[in-house]
Design a protein around this motif. Structure first.
Motif, PDB file in Angstrom:
ATOM      1  N   ALA A   3       3.019 -19.726   9.895  1.00  0.00           N
ATOM      2  CA  ALA A   3       3.972 -20.630   9.242  1.00  0.00           C
ATOM      3  C   ALA A   3       4.627 -20.006   8.019  1.00  0.00           C
ATOM      4  N   ARG A   4       3.897 -19.137   7.321  1.00  0.00           N
ATOM      5  CA  ARG A   4       4.430 -18.584   6.077  1.00  0.00           C
ATOM      6  C   ARG A   4       5.108 -17.231   6.261  1.00  0.00           C
ATOM      7  N   GLN A   5       5.272 -16.801   7.511  1.00  0.00           N
ATOM      8  CA  GLN A   5       5.962 -15.523   7.721  1.00  0.00           C
ATOM      9  C   GLN A   5       7.394 -15.538   7.171  1.00  0.00           C
ATOM     10  N   PRO A   6       8.189 -16.597   7.360  1.00  0.00           N
ATOM     11  CA  PRO A   6       9.530 -16.580   6.754  1.00  0.00           C
ATOM     12  C   PRO A   6       9.496 -16.419   5.240  1.00  0.00           C
ATOM     13  N   GLN A   7       8.473 -16.965   4.591  1.00  0.00           N
ATOM     14  CA  GLN A   7       8.345 -16.804   3.148  1.00  0.00           C
ATOM     15  C   GLN A   7       7.981 -15.356   2.805  1.00  0.00           C
ATOM     16  N   MET A   8       7.140 -14.747   3.653  1.00  0.00           N
ATOM     17  CA  MET A   8       6.847 -13.324   3.468  1.00  0.00           C
ATOM     18  C   MET A   8       8.132 -12.501   3.558  1.00  0.00           C
ATOM     19  N   MET A   9       8.971 -12.829   4.543  1.00  0.00           N
ATOM     20  CA  MET A   9      10.226 -12.103   4.712  1.00  0.00           C
ATOM     21  C   MET A   9      11.090 -12.226   3.459  1.00  0.00           C
ATOM     22  N   GLU A  10      11.156 -13.408   2.885  1.00  0.00           N
ATOM     23  CA  GLU A  10      11.922 -13.601   1.652  1.00  0.00           C
ATOM     24  C   GLU A  10      11.348 -12.750   0.521  1.00  0.00           C
ATOM     25  N   LEU A  11      10.030 -12.794   0.363  1.00  0.00           N
ATOM     26  CA  LEU A  11       9.397 -12.045  -0.715  1.00  0.00           C
ATOM     27  C   LEU A  11       9.607 -10.547  -0.545  1.00  0.00           C
ATOM     28  N   PHE A  12       9.380 -10.049   0.655  1.00  0.00           N
ATOM     29  CA  PHE A  12       9.475  -8.612   0.861  1.00  0.00           C
ATOM     30  C   PHE A  12      10.909  -8.125   0.705  1.00  0.00           C
ATOM     31  N   GLN A  13      11.871  -8.935   1.059  1.00  0.00           N
ATOM     32  CA  GLN A  13      13.254  -8.523   0.808  1.00  0.00           C
ATOM     33  C   GLN A  13      13.541  -8.480  -0.692  1.00  0.00           C
ATOM     34  N   GLU A  14      12.951  -9.391  -1.423  1.00  0.00           N
ATOM     35  CA  GLU A  14      13.106  -9.374  -2.882  1.00  0.00           C
ATOM     36  C   GLU A  14      12.468  -8.128  -3.485  1.00  0.00           C
ATOM     37  N   LEU A  15      11.270  -7.779  -3.003  1.00  0.00           N
ATOM     38  CA  LEU A  15      10.523  -6.670  -3.603  1.00  0.00           C
ATOM     39  C   LEU A  15      10.886  -5.308  -3.025  1.00  0.00           C
ATOM     40  N   PHE A  16      11.181  -5.255  -1.724  1.00  0.00           N
ATOM     41  CA  PHE A  16      11.385  -3.971  -1.050  1.00  0.00           C
ATOM     42  C   PHE A  16      12.843  -3.677  -0.729  1.00  0.00           C
ATOM     43  N   GLY A  17      13.712  -4.672  -0.842  1.00  0.00           N
ATOM     44  CA  GLY A  17      15.101  -4.479  -0.447  1.00  0.00           C
ATOM     45  C   GLY A  17      15.376  -5.151   0.883  1.00  0.00           C
ATOM     46  N   PRO A  18      16.627  -5.145   1.339  1.00  0.00           N
ATOM     47  CA  PRO A  18      17.012  -5.857   2.560  1.00  0.00           C
ATOM     48  C   PRO A  18      16.169  -5.437   3.766  1.00  0.00           C
ATOM     49  N   TYR A  19      15.870  -6.412   4.616  1.00  0.00           N
ATOM     50  CA  TYR A  19      15.168  -6.103   5.868  1.00  0.00           C
ATOM     51  C   TYR A  19      15.996  -5.076   6.634  1.00  0.00           C
ATOM     52  N   PRO A  20      15.375  -3.993   7.125  1.00  0.00           N
ATOM     53  CA  PRO A  20      16.157  -2.857   7.639  1.00  0.00           C
ATOM     54  C   PRO A  20      16.704  -2.994   9.052  1.00  0.00           C
TER      55      PRO A  20
ATOM     56  N   ASN B 175       2.656   5.180   5.378  1.00  0.00           N
ATOM     57  CA  ASN B 175       2.791   3.957   6.175  1.00  0.00           C
ATOM     58  C   ASN B 175       1.745   2.925   5.760  1.00  0.00           C
ATOM     59  N   GLU B 176       0.503   3.346   5.786  1.00  0.00           N
ATOM     60  CA  GLU B 176      -0.599   2.387   5.656  1.00  0.00           C
ATOM     61  C   GLU B 176      -0.877   1.983   4.210  1.00  0.00           C
ATOM     62  N   GLY B 177      -0.674   2.884   3.277  1.00  0.00           N
ATOM     63  CA  GLY B 177      -0.905   2.533   1.889  1.00  0.00           C
ATOM     64  C   GLY B 177       0.059   1.474   1.388  1.00  0.00           C
ATOM     65  N   PHE B 178       1.343   1.626   1.723  1.00  0.00           N
ATOM     66  CA  PHE B 178       2.320   0.630   1.294  1.00  0.00           C
ATOM     67  C   PHE B 178       2.139  -0.687   2.034  1.00  0.00           C
ATOM     68  N   ALA B 179       1.776  -0.622   3.325  1.00  0.00           N
ATOM     69  CA  ALA B 179       1.537  -1.871   4.062  1.00  0.00           C
ATOM     70  C   ALA B 179       0.297  -2.588   3.529  1.00  0.00           C
ATOM     71  N   LYS B 180      -0.732  -1.833   3.191  1.00  0.00           N
ATOM     72  CA  LYS B 180      -1.911  -2.448   2.566  1.00  0.00           C
ATOM     73  C   LYS B 180      -1.533  -3.094   1.233  1.00  0.00           C
ATOM     74  N   TYR B 181      -0.731  -2.400   0.436  1.00  0.00           N
ATOM     75  CA  TYR B 181      -0.360  -2.972  -0.852  1.00  0.00           C
ATOM     76  C   TYR B 181       0.516  -4.215  -0.680  1.00  0.00           C
ATOM     77  N   ALA B 182       1.297  -4.256   0.390  1.00  0.00           N
ATOM     78  CA  ALA B 182       2.088  -5.460   0.669  1.00  0.00           C
ATOM     79  C   ALA B 182       1.180  -6.666   0.898  1.00  0.00           C
ATOM     80  N   GLU B 183       0.009  -6.444   1.520  1.00  0.00           N
ATOM     81  CA  GLU B 183      -0.965  -7.540   1.658  1.00  0.00           C
ATOM     82  C   GLU B 183      -1.331  -8.092   0.278  1.00  0.00           C
ATOM     83  N   TRP B 184      -1.575  -7.183  -0.665  1.00  0.00           N
ATOM     84  CA  TRP B 184      -1.989  -7.594  -2.005  1.00  0.00           C
ATOM     85  C   TRP B 184      -0.848  -8.295  -2.737  1.00  0.00           C
ATOM     86  N   LEU B 185       0.367  -7.802  -2.552  1.00  0.00           N
ATOM     87  CA  LEU B 185       1.518  -8.444  -3.185  1.00  0.00           C
ATOM     88  C   LEU B 185       1.730  -9.846  -2.629  1.00  0.00           C
TER      89      LEU B 185
END
Length: 461
Positions: free
Chosen positions: A235-252, A316-326
């Motif tokens: 259910a919260r995946q769309p919110q994740m998408m919003e957050l990650f675009q804010e923090l990482f830049g536009p979805y590629p 790949n894995e370090g940034f994805a792991k840190y995204a979990e924490w963010l």
């Protein structure tokens, strides 16, 4: 092995990939019958020779029957054994010249062997699933199987109409004729061979979020009986998408899909524009929500910004792991500093013989690489401070969008956002093996929390 071949070989998988040329487009036409698990296919590759004339080259392809091979419309000399299709064109391809390769193959696809078991094409009880990282792509199509060789893809799959076909990218057409349906997908973004995802099965499609409001189109393909649990877990995946675009830049990419199989998977697996989960990751209690965040983050880190070879998998894995924490930090859970402390305690009790910058093939998927990778990203955040750190992240994904990077690339990039040298951070965390002390921010570091999402926002497509 020729000197040209040896010079560009992946140090962990020297038999996979050929650095003497690069592919810029694959067009795959497949016919698949789930009952006998039989595939017949045609692949057309548009490629470009390297800096020297191409008198021979190879593709990686598992043990299929080869029907026909052509290079620029002419029949070459070729051999096929040991998972390699060696091709000698009738006329050498000039240095830097474009050329085409056409391969017809057929047989019963199955996983290719690896130190981690079978990889690639997996026959399910009722359908099939492809999860190729790192060397499983040749289990179902001929490819230049190296992560740095990124190309666009068009994939056409014909299968009995009772089945759905899901692939990364945009669905162009779905055409039913008699008892079969042909699905055609286009992935225009540069894609590594191991990131070409495919699933064939009986799935219900639901939409997540509201792309009509300018968001990223998000779809999920799941067994109908898992929809109630899925609706809460994702259910919260769309919110994740919003957050990650804010923090990482536009979805590629143009769209994002998730697929859940009826069978269990040890871990979810990322593909370009698509993530694959097992039924064991859906329980209605959000037990795997961190993995939902992890796989989504790979669309930026690994899929869009891709490693040059497998030595750099921590990027790949370090940034994805840190995204979990963010995500945890922003959604009201534990902060990144707390999660870093937990990871640090865990690693301090384990052997300290892993070097992030070159873990070796044996340890490239070790849990310690994920945890230490996340800690290394946190160490960069602590060294840079939040404002510079998140500018650095957005710059990383923007400058290198669709490209290929190494650890050295990251060190040079991060240095541009720091008033102090970062050499010590990389020396201790990336190039050393001994676990450094827990990194701590100069000032309290925590992102403001986001409001909670409602328990369900999945609607039938």
């Amino acid at each position: 092995m020729s000197p040209q071949r040896a010079a560009g070989a992946d140090p962990y998988f020297p038999e996979n990939g050929d650095a003497r040329y690069r592919v810029h487009r694959y067009e795959l036409t497949l016919d698949y019958r789930p009952g006998p698990n039989r595939i017949s296919g045609t692949a057309r590759l548009n490629a470009i020779a390297g800096r020297t004339p191409l008198t021979e080259f190879h593709l990686n392809l598992a043990d299929f029957r080869i029907g026909r091979v052509k290079v620029d419309g002419r029949v070459p000399h070729y051999t096929h054994r040991g998972g390699r299709l060696r091709i000698r064109p009738a006329k050498a391809v000039r240095a830097g010249a474009a050329f085409t390769v056409e391969v017809h193959w057929s047989g019963n696809p199955k996983p290719v062997g690896s130190p981690w078991g079978g990889l690639g094409w997996e026959e399910l009880e009722d359908g099939a699933l492809v999860a190729s990282q790192p060397i499983g792509a040749p289990s179902w199509y001929p490819c230049n199987d190296r992560p740095a060789d990124k190309a666009s893809y068009q994939i056409s799959v014909t299968t009995p109409s009772a089945y759905s076909v899901v692939a990364g990218g945009r669905l162009l057409t779905r055409t039913t004729k008699a008892s079969t349906t042909t699905w055609v997908y286009e992935q225009s973004a540069p894609t590594s061979s191991y990131l070409v995802g495919l699933a064939i099965g009986k799935y219900q499609t639901v939409l997540l979020g509201d792309p009509g409001l300018g968001g990223v189109p998000q779809a999920a393909h799941i067994p109908a009986q898992l929809l109630p649990q899925f609706s809460r877990d994702f259910a919260r995946q769309p919110q994740m998408m919003e957050l990650f675009q804010e923090l990482f830049g536009p979805y590629p990419f143009g769209e994002y899909g998730v697929l859940v199989t009826e069978e269990e998977l040890d871990v979810p697996v990322e593909a370009q524009g698509l993530s694959l989960f097992g039924a064991n990751h859906v329980d209605g209690a959000r037990s795997s929500e961190r993995l939902v965040a992890h796989e989504l983050a790979h669309q930026w880190f690994g899929n869009s910004v891709t490693i040059a070879d497998w030595r750099h998998i921590w990027l790949n894995e370090g940034f994805a792991k840190y995204a979990e924490w963010l995500w945890s930090e922003r959604s009201g859970g534990r902060g990144a500093q707390q999660l870093a402390a937990i990871a640090h305690r865990k690693l301090s009790a384990l052997p300290q013989d892993l070097r992030l910058s070159d873990p070796g093939r044996k340890l490239m998927f070790d849990d310690r690489l994920y945890e230490r990778g996340g800690l290394t990203v946190h160490a960069l955040r602590c060294a840079l401070g939040d404002e510079a750190f998140f500018r650095m992240l957005r710059g990383w994904t923007g400058v290198h969008r669709g490209g290929v990077v190494t650890t050295t690339t990251l060190a040079a990039h991060a240095a541009r956002f720091s008033d102090q040298p970062l050499d010590e951070v990389f020396a201790r965390w990336v190039h050393g093996t001994r676990l450094p002390a827990l990194p701590k921010p100069v000032s309290p570091t925590r992102l403001p929390a986001m409001p909670s999402y409602p328990p369900s926002n999945a609607e039938p497509a």
